[in-house]
Design a protein around this motif. Sequence first.
Motif, PDB file in Angstrom:
ATOM      1  N   ALA A 111      23.507  26.941  34.924  1.00  0.00           N
ATOM      2  CA  ALA A 111      24.385  27.336  33.821  1.00  0.00           C
ATOM      3  C   ALA A 111      25.550  28.168  34.332  1.00  0.00           C
ATOM      4  CB  ALA A 111      23.587  28.120  32.780  1.00  0.00           C
ATOM      5  N   ALA A 112      25.264  29.131  35.200  1.00  0.00           N
ATOM      6  CA  ALA A 112      26.330  30.004  35.710  1.00  0.00           C
ATOM      7  C   ALA A 112      27.305  29.236  36.589  1.00  0.00           C
ATOM      8  CB  ALA A 112      25.709  31.160  36.492  1.00  0.00           C
ATOM      9  N   THR A 113      26.791  28.327  37.400  1.00  0.00           N
ATOM     10  CA  THR A 113      27.676  27.546  38.268  1.00  0.00           C
ATOM     11  C   THR A 113      28.599  26.666  37.444  1.00  0.00           C
ATOM     12  OG1 THR A 113      26.016  27.548  40.032  1.00  0.00           O
ATOM     13  CG2 THR A 113      27.744  25.882  40.159  1.00  0.00           C
ATOM     14  N   ALA A 114      28.065  26.064  36.376  1.00  0.00           N
ATOM     15  CA  ALA A 114      28.903  25.227  35.512  1.00  0.00           C
ATOM     16  C   ALA A 114      30.002  26.048  34.838  1.00  0.00           C
ATOM     17  CB  ALA A 114      28.033  24.540  34.460  1.00  0.00           C
ATOM     18  N   LEU A 115      29.673  27.277  34.466  1.00  0.00           N
ATOM     19  CA  LEU A 115      30.648  28.110  33.757  1.00  0.00           C
ATOM     20  C   LEU A 115      31.615  28.833  34.688  1.00  0.00           C
ATOM     21  CD1 LEU A 115      28.298  29.734  31.093  1.00  0.00           C
ATOM     22  CD2 LEU A 115      30.236  28.237  30.599  1.00  0.00           C
ATOM     23  N   PHE A 116      31.084  29.334  35.841  1.00  0.00           N
ATOM     24  CA  PHE A 116      31.867  30.263  36.649  1.00  0.00           C
ATOM     25  C   PHE A 116      31.995  29.876  38.123  1.00  0.00           C
ATOM     26  CE2 PHE A 116      29.338  32.685  33.457  1.00  0.00           C
ATOM     27  CZ  PHE A 116      30.372  32.943  32.580  1.00  0.00           C
ATOM     28  N   GLY A 117      31.254  28.870  38.556  1.00  0.00           N
ATOM     29  CA  GLY A 117      31.357  28.461  39.943  1.00  0.00           C
ATOM     30  C   GLY A 117      30.498  29.251  40.909  1.00  0.00           C
ATOM     31  N   TYR A 118      29.658  30.126  40.399  1.00  0.00           N
ATOM     32  CA  TYR A 118      28.750  30.924  41.227  1.00  0.00           C
ATOM     33  C   TYR A 118      27.358  30.894  40.608  1.00  0.00           C
ATOM     34  CZ  TYR A 118      33.163  33.011  42.882  1.00  0.00           C
ATOM     35  OH  TYR A 118      34.419  33.213  43.377  1.00  0.00           O
ATOM     36  N   SER A 119      26.345  31.237  41.419  1.00  0.00           N
ATOM     37  CA  SER A 119      24.998  31.346  40.883  1.00  0.00           C
ATOM     38  C   SER A 119      24.918  32.507  39.910  1.00  0.00           C
ATOM     39  CB  SER A 119      23.990  31.559  42.015  1.00  0.00           C
ATOM     40  OG  SER A 119      24.111  32.878  42.542  1.00  0.00           O
ATOM     41  N   ALA A 120      23.871  32.532  39.104  1.00  0.00           N
ATOM     42  CA  ALA A 120      23.731  33.581  38.099  1.00  0.00           C
ATOM     43  C   ALA A 120      23.667  34.959  38.739  1.00  0.00           C
ATOM     44  CB  ALA A 120      22.479  33.331  37.251  1.00  0.00           C
ATOM     45  N   ILE A 121      22.874  35.095  39.802  1.00  0.00           N
ATOM     46  CA  ILE A 121      22.764  36.385  40.468  1.00  0.00           C
ATOM     47  C   ILE A 121      24.102  36.802  41.048  1.00  0.00           C
ATOM     48  CG2 ILE A 121      21.702  37.594  42.416  1.00  0.00           C
ATOM     49  CD1 ILE A 121      19.882  37.280  40.039  1.00  0.00           C
ATOM     50  N   ASP A 122      24.830  35.868  41.668  1.00  0.00           N
ATOM     51  CA  ASP A 122      26.148  36.201  42.216  1.00  0.00           C
ATOM     52  C   ASP A 122      27.100  36.676  41.127  1.00  0.00           C
ATOM     53  OD1 ASP A 122      25.457  35.657  44.801  1.00  0.00           O
ATOM     54  OD2 ASP A 122      26.328  33.644  44.840  1.00  0.00           O
ATOM     55  N   VAL A 123      27.098  35.996  39.981  1.00  0.00           N
ATOM     56  CA  VAL A 123      27.980  36.380  38.883  1.00  0.00           C
ATOM     57  C   VAL A 123      27.659  37.796  38.408  1.00  0.00           C
ATOM     58  CG1 VAL A 123      28.561  35.916  36.467  1.00  0.00           C
ATOM     59  CG2 VAL A 123      28.470  34.039  38.110  1.00  0.00           C
ATOM     60  N   LEU A 124      26.373  38.068  38.172  1.00  0.00           N
ATOM     61  CA  LEU A 124      25.978  39.380  37.669  1.00  0.00           C
ATOM     62  C   LEU A 124      26.278  40.469  38.690  1.00  0.00           C
ATOM     63  CD1 LEU A 124      22.625  38.328  35.996  1.00  0.00           C
ATOM     64  CD2 LEU A 124      24.774  38.898  34.840  1.00  0.00           C
ATOM     65  N   HIS A 125      26.035  40.192  39.963  1.00  0.00           N
ATOM     66  CA  HIS A 125      26.347  41.175  41.001  1.00  0.00           C
ATOM     67  C   HIS A 125      27.848  41.420  41.100  1.00  0.00           C
ATOM     68  CE1 HIS A 125      22.334  40.547  43.416  1.00  0.00           C
ATOM     69  NE2 HIS A 125      22.148  41.015  42.194  1.00  0.00           N
ATOM     70  N   ARG A 126      28.647  40.374  40.995  1.00  0.00           N
ATOM     71  CA  ARG A 126      30.105  40.532  41.072  1.00  0.00           C
ATOM     72  C   ARG A 126      30.625  41.383  39.913  1.00  0.00           C
ATOM     73  NH1 ARG A 126      33.449  36.538  43.653  1.00  0.00           N
ATOM     74  NH2 ARG A 126      32.293  35.401  45.241  1.00  0.00           N
ATOM     75  N   LEU A 127      30.085  41.159  38.734  1.00  0.00           N
ATOM     76  CA  LEU A 127      30.574  41.893  37.564  1.00  0.00           C
ATOM     77  C   LEU A 127      30.175  43.362  37.573  1.00  0.00           C
ATOM     78  CD1 LEU A 127      30.011  39.417  34.594  1.00  0.00           C
ATOM     79  CD2 LEU A 127      32.182  40.198  35.530  1.00  0.00           C
ATOM     80  N   HIS A 128      29.042  43.669  38.191  1.00  0.00           N
ATOM     81  CA  HIS A 128      28.481  45.008  38.041  1.00  0.00           C
ATOM     82  C   HIS A 128      28.457  45.832  39.319  1.00  0.00           C
ATOM     83  CE1 HIS A 128      27.349  44.682  33.835  1.00  0.00           C
ATOM     84  NE2 HIS A 128      27.063  43.427  34.085  1.00  0.00           N
ATOM     85  N   GLY A 129      29.193  45.393  40.347  1.00  0.00           N
ATOM     86  CA  GLY A 129      29.407  46.266  41.494  1.00  0.00           C
ATOM     87  C   GLY A 129      28.376  46.176  42.589  1.00  0.00           C
ATOM     88  N   THR A 130      27.583  45.097  42.640  1.00  0.00           N
ATOM     89  CA  THR A 130      26.565  44.996  43.688  1.00  0.00           C
ATOM     90  C   THR A 130      26.712  43.721  44.509  1.00  0.00           C
ATOM     91  OG1 THR A 130      25.008  44.035  42.097  1.00  0.00           O
ATOM     92  CG2 THR A 130      24.884  46.404  42.463  1.00  0.00           C
ATOM     93  N   ALA A 131      27.840  43.058  44.447  1.00  0.00           N
ATOM     94  CA  ALA A 131      28.030  41.808  45.180  1.00  0.00           C
ATOM     95  C   ALA A 131      27.910  42.047  46.679  1.00  0.00           C
ATOM     96  CB  ALA A 131      29.392  41.200  44.859  1.00  0.00           C
TER      97      ALA A 131
END
Length: 360
Positions: A111-131
Amino acid sequence: MEACDLLSVETRLDRIEAELASELPPHMRAFARAYARGEPLPPAPDVLYRRATLATARAALVHPILADRGLALVRLVVPVAIEADAAVIEARAAQPTWYALAALAHARNAAATALFGYSAIDVLHRLHGTAGATVADNAEVPLVLPPPIAGWSEPDGVVFDNATISHAWDAIHARHGVTGAVRFERTERARPRTFVVQPRGEVIVVLPAQITTPAERFAVLHEFGHVLAALTMPAGIPRVVDEAAAAYVARTIEREGGAEGAWYSRAAGPARVRRATLARVLDHIEQRLEHGPPAIADRLAERPPWALWHDPGAQAAYIAAEAMADAIEHAIGPAPVPGAFAAALAAQREQIDRLGVTAL
């Protein structure tokens, strides 16, 4: 970007924010009440699920004048968009086994890759400062936990009733110069949790009905930290900053003597070390779920932990939050002057937000 495009995005953003300002507070009050009582949870406002809401939030990120507002909205709706995917809903409804957890992680990643091009964990980490903060650190994490800490989860003769909790919160918010409406809901069944009804204005805190052990006192302090963060910063707090606020305040339980001595437990220091180890183990497992469940010998229990099923990406935030709490404590000390804690949190958030606007 042309001025007409900026105006169009700003108009849509104004409309969405107005709708959220009207619908989210009553929803959060109802959600907190139902959560504390173990009742069916009310559905989130429809505006959070609309494709136009996510599209507007992402469009706002590219305009410097709207980027902060866009980022706050993105942090709110991105997890909703992932969890609302039909395959994710189906996977989440399964019985929580390790194979089902791997299937759930796969559905979230798709789902995350289809929406944003990254895995779900990568998306959440990028948004919240832990990438990228824990992959290298966790490359050789042994999947073994230290034994439970003696005395941490057993009554130790210290009992906190409603009056004690209220007075403790009064002392903490006065020390930090923070104001706002805070209501405590006691629960016999739910996990401690803080619900932000109105950033910088109103918070509901769900706490255990009985507070008789060091672990339960820690939980109260941890939630107090979340409350301070919610009452000092605008919406869209990065998860790692929110958890750092909780970690900083919760360290009160490690300090013996003084005005806060009633919180103290000698088991608190070892318990913090054990929590950090658990977070690293769970993060190690979570970041490898795309390859399947861990080997039987590496599973911590027969069923996967609640956190991996319901709170993806949180373990990296817990790890990074302890380091951030260290930095804050080094900068302002354990008993800062009013406003210092809020300023320290704001400084940490600013660094993360500068990167967050380019996360998606």
